[in-house]
Every structure is written in C-alpha cells, then in structure tokens.
Design a protein around this motif. Structure first.
Motif, mmCIF file in Angstrom:
data_model
loop_
_atom_site.group_PDB
_atom_site.id
_atom_site.type_symbol
_atom_site.label_atom_id
_atom_site.label_comp_id
_atom_site.label_asym_id
_atom_site.label_seq_id
_atom_site.Cartn_x
_atom_site.Cartn_y
_atom_site.Cartn_z
ATOM 1 N N VAL A 231 93.929 -1.280 37.943
ATOM 2 C CA VAL A 231 93.605 -2.709 37.890
ATOM 3 C C VAL A 231 92.183 -2.910 38.429
ATOM 4 N N THR A 235 90.584 -9.867 41.099
ATOM 5 C CA THR A 235 91.484 -11.023 41.046
ATOM 6 C C THR A 235 92.876 -10.593 40.604
ATOM 7 N N SER A 236 92.917 -9.695 39.647
ATOM 8 C CA SER A 236 94.210 -9.217 39.159
ATOM 9 C C SER A 236 94.913 -8.381 40.222
ATOM 10 N N ALA A 239 96.534 -10.727 42.523
ATOM 11 C CA ALA A 239 97.741 -11.270 41.887
ATOM 12 C C ALA A 239 98.873 -10.242 41.921
ATOM 13 N N GLU A 240 98.535 -8.966 41.706
ATOM 14 C CA GLU A 240 99.553 -7.904 41.716
ATOM 15 C C GLU A 240 100.303 -7.864 43.043
ATOM 16 N N GLU A 242 100.265 -10.224 45.489
ATOM 17 C CA GLU A 242 100.818 -11.520 45.871
ATOM 18 C C GLU A 242 102.105 -11.828 45.102
ATOM 19 N N SER A 243 102.166 -11.361 43.874
ATOM 20 C CA SER A 243 103.360 -11.626 43.065
ATOM 21 C C SER A 243 104.479 -10.634 43.361
ATOM 22 N N VAL B 158 101.444 -15.413 39.540
ATOM 23 C CA VAL B 158 101.504 -15.556 40.996
ATOM 24 C C VAL B 158 102.385 -16.735 41.415
ATOM 25 N N SER B 283 94.763 -5.184 32.468
ATOM 26 C CA SER B 283 94.924 -3.717 32.442
ATOM 27 C C SER B 283 95.671 -3.279 31.188
#
Lengths: 511, 335
Positions: A231, A235-236, A239-240, A242-243, B158, B283
C-alpha cells in the motif's frame, strides 16, 4: 400467495447482491488470530535480494529478511549476531577470512543448507556480471575453501566492513542447487530461502502471502500466516489500520500517527532509525566560500524544524554519524547561531541587503515534510543574508545529477546506514572518488583515503570521528536530522521496533 | 466496404503505434533520470558504471538501441524489466486483465449511472428537479477520479468499513483462479462466492473511475435527448399518447445516443489513463499501478512496453467505437 412482478424480482436480486457483497466483507477483513496483515509502504517487484536496484532499497529488506537469511544476523538493536554463520572473523594479519556454517538448517523445499550454498552465494555476489550492486565489497575476498562446515578464504583487499555487509544489503544466502536448476526467471516464480516464512502466494503491487516455516532454525514463527499488503499510498495505509483491515502499518504522516495511537484498540511506537536527512553541498560557485557554508549551517534551527514540522519526531544531528552509529561523536557540535551566521556572511561581504545567492534542490513528498523543511530553511537563511531558490526534482534526477557531479550548490537528500559503519555514511557521502559524493576536494580525500583499509579498528573509528569534526569545521555538508519511524498496530500485538527501519514479522508477536 | 474501412483503420493504427514507440523511446532517453545512476554502488568506479550500462544495453547510441528494440518487438521480445527482472510481455499479459476488468466495469457503471441520470433529467426538464440533476451532475464533473477514490476510502473503507480497501481478491484465496480474468472466470465457472469477492474489491475503484465519466455521459446524452425530444416524430408519438419514459426509451434515445457513444469512446481512453492513480490508491494489481513503479525506477523496457500497451488499447477502443457508431447510424453505414 405472493407473486413477484419483474420490478420486484429485480429489486430482490439487487438487494441480495448488495447484501452478499457486504457480507463478503467478513472474508477479507483482517486478522484471524494466526494471521498477521501488514499494510506495507512499498511494493516488492523482485524476489532476488541480491541484484538490481531493488536490492539496495532499505524498505524492502523487511520482506527479504523474512523469506531469506543473511549470512550474519542483525538484531533490532543493530547488534550483529549469529545467522547462517555461527562464527566468523579474520586471521591475525587479516589476510584470511574464516566462517562456520550453522548445521541443521534446511531450505524451504526441505533440502539441507550446505557450506557450498554459502560459498556459491559469496562468489556469485562477487561477480560483476550478476549485477550485484554491492559487488565491490564481495569481491574483496575469494578463493574460498570448504572443510565440513568451515569455510576459509583469501582477503584480496582488506575491507573492514566485509562481515558487516553480510547482515545488510545483498548479504543473503541463496540456494545453489535450486537457483542453478530454475534460473533467474524461475527463481522469481518460485523463490526459496531458509527464512522464518515461506512464499505462499504473490500478486505484484497487491500482496505477498507467506506461511510459517515449521523447520526454521530460530524456532517456529509467531504467526502461521503473514500477509504483506503493498500500500504505497500513505492515506490508504491509514485507512487500512483504522478500518481494521490490517494489523500493522508504518511510515504514515506524523499527524496521523499522533491521532491513531490514541484511538481505542490501536497503539503506536516511534523509533529513531538509521536514516538521516541532510543537505549535500557541492564545491561550486558561492559554496567555495567557507564563510557561506558555515553560515548556511549555523542559520538552521534544526530543533525548531523537528518540533514544528515533524511534531518532535526526529533527532537533530550535526555530523553524518547519527547517535546510534559506531563513529558518533557527541562533542562535534555546530549549533544554531544566527548572529554568528550573519558575522560570517558579513566577513565575505554578504548581508540581508546583498545576500549570497544559490539554488537548493529538494524532493517533494519522498520523505516526511521534505519540501516544507527546505522552505523553512530557506526562510531561516533569508534572515541572515542568504537567498536560495528552491528547485524540486524527482529522486531519479537527483541520482543522475549526483553521479555526474552536477547537483546544485545545495541539495536535500536522505541517507541510510543500517550497518552503522562510518564508511557507509561519511565515507561514501563525502569521499571525492565516490559517485555518491557532492563535495570533492583533495584536503578531505587525503583524510579519508587511508581509513578505507585501516586494520586497527580503534584507530579506524577514531579516524572517522576526526573526519566528521573536520567536515563540520569546514561546512562541507549540512546534516539535518535522524528520522523517526512511526509504526501503528492493533493493541493486541507487541511490536519490537527495529532501528534499521525493517519491520520484520518475527519481531511482532501477540501481546 | 466494411472490410476496406477496417483495413484502413488497422493500417493507421500500426503507423500510430510506430510513432508512439519512436516518441516514447527517444523521450525516455533524453528525459532526466538515468536508470543506471539509480543502481550505482557506493564504491563503484567509472569502469563499474560503464559495465553496468553495457549490462542493460544502454551503452549504444539511441538509434542503435531503438533498432535493437524494434527488432525484438517484431520477434515478440519486448525486453526484460530492469526492476522486476521478468519478461515485459509476460508482465503485461499478467497485469492487463486486471485493468481491463476494472476499466470495463467502470465503463458499464458509468453508462448505467450517466444514462439513467440523463433520462431522469430529461423527464424532469423544465422543473426544479432538472436544476437539481444539473447541479449534482456539475458536482460530479468537477471532482476528479482520485478525489473520488480518497472519498470512497474514507466513507466506505473507514467510517462504514463495508468494503475491502485494497487488492483484487482476498489474499487468503488468491490462488483459487486459473486465469487472470478473475471476474470473468468466476462468472463462467459459476462460483458465486468468488464473484462476490472479486466484485466487492472492484466496487470502490470502479466507482472512482466511473463517476466522472458518468457525469460526462449525462451531460452529453441529456443535451442530445433535449434536442431529439422536440423533433416532429417525437411530438407525433406523444400525441399518440405514449408515456414520457416510453417516448425517451423507444423514440428519442436511439437517435440521441450517437454523439454520446463517440464521446464516451474518447472519454474511455481517459478513464484508462485514470487507472494509474486509482489502481495505486486501492493497491489494485493492474498495469496502471505497475506503470508508476516503472517510472519511479526508470525501468525503460517496462515503460516502453506499457506505453505501447496503453496505445494499443486506445486504438482498439477507438476502432470499436467507430464501428459501433457506424452500426447505429444507417446514414454512415451506407456511405
């Protein structure tokens, strides 16, 4: 009896599809208890850790160290320790090298590791045609002889860092029989190592799935499965984690690090690593004036940059030797002193009304706040009588200009040195004949030259400390800061930070 | 007639591809960023650097390098990637299916959304509803695909984490496919669970790419429909008592769709270009994501292969759109 018309049937179908789609989320959500998912910051383009530009990328070493083993291991505290070699060293007059190969180690295909694998890996690395970027180190020894699990070899040119490199870039042991059988392309499709995890599935630019090596000589790894998700977008990655899609991530903006580590269920650690930020000075134009160089250094308030731009995540440095490097000398201090900077500039006829002018080059977004740091520095310079134009370039352009000795008078760059030896920091960055240096003058080269082959270790390190002092006194480079690596992870995990910056799954366990 | 037209288009396409090849090849070699400079070892001597340059075939003059490259391509050899160390053609064959599935899905979604909104907007013309549709469409048009991507990550990844954030499939089940066309394969083999898994990974990147294109389609189609709806034959149909929706679908749409289709074809090529950033954010293992790494690493053989692949895709799409426009318009079909 209820009947469905066409519209109802369509609505029902769409509803079922959406429900199933969202239910499918459970499948891809991270982390069954025996699976560790890492949102990783770079892609892994190639599996061979010994050739190509990727072999020298410090970021990918975390993956290579997970699948392969170095000749010599290096702990998270950067201490060298037995790896596939259990003992190593030089003879008394340093004309021979000797090594002992660990017994009972097997490759991922079940075949035993042999001394032949070690010698083949060393000899292959030393051949220029294989394209090993560290070939200049590996070629300093040769004529290896095997006696059981003991290996001896001739020192062709004494290289004090020979064994240190065995724990760093390209210092990996590859399987002789397998590689010769499948060839380079075959190895990319079926890479085999002796490391704690075995390659299970790979999708370039997406993920690498590894499974635990049950026969690993260091003991069974803590997770059955490890997934590296590639990744590259920060930002992603935020998100990875945090999610909950990933269990661990690294190298996210410091603002996000501060926010995420206080989120319930997440934890964070920030560790100074072996990467530094610096400004190369090229011996051209106004930089030939020592007063300008020193003034440029004294005018920079590094602590303010770290505190305000990097939220305190950084360690100001005055030499290219960071505090965790072998030749670090805390007595060498340049210091923030704008008044002194003004005096130095005045002595050369410069002032805020008649500033010294030059260009400074920088990347933008390659390292945290790189462009913003240079903007701040240019602002500090302006106050003392230096007017610098900022030129943004890509890192590839930096390499090209540096190799051709065509960098601007000042150029921002970051430098890594996980083996913490002064040759790989001050040495390669400041020695004139090195293609990676920007300051090229005889006075400095005369000081550095004799240190390359110095056999007395104490004398060698003392020599490098003297070089660092001389460089600071003459303003040949502007070291800025040691970087701090932020890692965020689920609080059910325990992460041992690695000072080299390599986030290895073997250093992560369940809390 | 049709064959002659097709042959002519193929000839033009070949010439275009050759031109693209020349431009890319020369530009890459005169542009800043020497791939060899990125590989130079700290202790490398000038001789080491020269050897490295020769190792990658970059020591010859540009015309000689180009001739060798062209000769290789004609023999089906696109060279070996410097950074990935694999055959460029193999890499393209491996990654193109992912991008094609994503781009096709995005196109279909864009047509559905864009077409649907255009029809609704037409039905609501000269009402407040039309203003709402136009305003919403203007907003869609103004936001680029990568901003949609980040917004979707934030909302569906999120805040309401209902969709997977990255990749094409769940890493746990990645080896369940025999081909690289995961979506198609899951449909053909009737594996509903796999279809859902692949589709759930496609939703966010597809929407990010589709929404801006949908807005373009809406604007053009709605305009075309507005012009068609005042034609005599439509008025006559209305007098016969046809509903507004039937009027649009049965009478107006066929004539209005021509210009929309032509523009959609052009915009679709931009959509494929947009996959570069969107694939990166999610990705997603397509050619776009690979292109970014190739550029960062100055992987000349791979960049050249990728540009040719993109060029070929653009040309094929344009030919298909031209053929579709001809098929839909009898006047064009008969010369």
């Amino acid at each position: 009896m209820t009947t469905l018309n066409r519209r109802d049937a369509l609505a029902l179908g769409a509803g079922t599809f959406l429900a199933a789609l969202l239910a499918g989320r459970g499948i891809s959500a991270a982390a069954a208890s025996d699976t560790l998912t890492i949102a990783f910051n770079v892609n892994l383009p190639s599996f061979d850790p010994t050739v190509g530009s990727n072999a020298t990328n410090p970021a990918t070493q975390a993956i290579y160290r997970t699948v392969f083993d170095h000749f010599i291991d290096q702990g998270p505290d950067l201490a060298f320790k037995p790896g596939l070699l259990t003992e190593w060293g030089w003879n008394e007059d340093k004309t021979k090298v000797w090594m002992t190969v660990r017994e009972g180690v097997t490759w991922h295909d079940g075949t035993p590791l042999t001394a032949e694998d070690i010698v083949w890996s060393l000899e292959r690395a030393a051949k220029q045609e294989t394209g090993n970027p560290i070939q200049f180190i590996w070629s300093t020894a040769g004529n290896y002889k095997i006696d059981g699990n003991k290996i001896t070899g001739d020192v062709l040119r004494y290289e004090p860092t020979y064994f240190m490199w065995m724990a760093y870039l390209t210092g990996y042991v590859l399987p002789k029989a397998h590689y010769e059988k499948v060839g380079a392309e075959g190895f990319e499709k079926k890479p085999i190592g002796t490391g704690p995890y075995m390659v299970d599935a790979y999708e370039g630019n997406s993920f690498l799935r590894l499974k635990a090596n049950p026969n690993y000589f260091g003991g069974k790894p803590p997770f059955e499965t490890v997934v590296f998700k590639f990744v590259p977008d920060a930002t992603s990655r935020v998100a990875e984690i945090e999610s909950g899609s990933s269990d661990v991530t690294l190298d996210i903006p410091y603002e996000e690090f501060d926010r995420l580590k206080s989120v319930q269920g997440l934890a964070g650690i920030a560790t100074p690593i072996t990467d530094i930020g610096m400004i190369f000075i090229t011996n051209v134009d106004v930089m030939l004036d020592k007063n300008v160089r020193l003034a440029a250094h004294h005018a920079i308030d590094k602590k303010a940059i770290v505190d305000r731009l990097l939220r305190g995540y950084g360690v100001p440095i005055d030499t290219l030797e960071a505090p965790n490097y072998t030749a670090y000398d805390p007595s060498v201090v340049v210091g923030y002193d704008p008044e002194k900077a003004k005096e130095l500039l005045a002595a050369s006829g410069y002032s805020t009304d008649k500033p010294a002018k030059f260009t400074i080059q920088t990347t933008r977004g390659l390292k945290p706040k790189d462009y913003e740091m240079i903007q701040a520095i240019v602002g500090m310079w302006r106050k003392v009588g230096i007017e610098a134009d900022i030129e943004v370039y890509e890192i590839a352009k930096h390499f090209e200009l540096r190799a051709a000795h065509q960098l601007a008078p000042a150029a921002f760059y970051n430098w890594g040195n996980a083996i913490i030896d002064p040759t790989t920091s001050t040495g390669f960055a400041m020695f004139g004949p090195s293609p990676h240096s920007a300051w090229k003058t005889e006075d400095l080269d005369k000081l550095i030259g004799p240190l390359w082959g110095e056999k007395d270790e104490e004398k060698r390190i003392a020599g490098w400390k003297a070089v660092s002092k001389y460089i600071a006194e003459n303003g040949y480079v502007i070291p800025l800061l040691q970087y701090v690596q932020p890692i965020v992870f689920k609080s059910q995990l325990k992460v041992a930070p690695n000072q080299s910056g390599a986030l290895q799954p073997v250093h992560i366990e369940k809390a | 007639m049709f064959l002659a037209r097709l042959t002519k288009r193929v000839g033009i396409a070949a010439t275009t591809l050759f031109g693209v090849g020349v431009i890319v090849f020369v530009l890459l070699r005169v542009a800043p960023g020497d791939p060899i400079a990125m590989m130079i070892a700290p202790g490398a001597t000038p001789a080491d650097i020269a050897a490295l340059r020769a190792h990658y075939g970059l020591d010859e003059s540009i015309p000689v390098q180009f001739a060798l490259w062209l000769k290789g391509i004609l023999a089906g050899d696109f060279g070996t990637s410097i950074s990935i160390r694999r055959d460029v053609l193999d890499l393209l064959a491996e990654r193109l299916p992912a991008t094609l599935e994503l781009a096709t899905a995005a196109l279909l979604v864009a047509i559905l959304i864009g077409g649907g909104v255009a029809i609704v907007g037409t039905m609501l013309r000269r009402t407040r509803g039309e203003s709402v549709v136009d305003a919403a469409n203007g907003l869609l048009l103004a936001i680029p695909d990568f901003v949609w991507a980040l917004a979707l990550v934030l909302v569906l990844g999120v805040f309401y984490p209902v969709l997977p954030l990255s990749g094409r499939v769940n890493p746990q089940s990645a080896d369940d496919f025999a081909t690289r066309f995961y979506l198609v394969e899951s449909i053909v083999t009737l594996r509903f669970d796999k279809f859902l898994e692949v589709a759930s990974h496609l939703v966010m990147p597809t929407l990010a790419l589709a929404l801006p294109l949908a807005a373009v389609i809406t604007r053009v189609l709605k305009q075309a429909l507005a012009e068609t709806m005042v034609q005599d034959y439509v008025l006559l149909a209305r007098l016969k008592g046809m509903s507004e929706l039937r009027l649009i679908l049965q009478e107006a749409l066929r004539n209005a769709v021509g210009p929309t289709l032509a523009l959609t074809g052009v915009q679709f090529t931009f959509l494929i270009g947009g996959t570069v950033i969107v694939e990166r954010i999610f990705s997603y293992p397509g050619v776009g994501n690979m292109a970014i790494d190739a550029v960062i690493n100055r992987d000349l053989p791979l960049i050249q292969g990728l540009v040719l692949a993109f060029g070929l895709m653009f040309i094929v799409i344009n030919i298909l759109v031209d053929l579709a426009v001809v098929a839909l318009n009898p006047r064009l079909r008969h010369g």
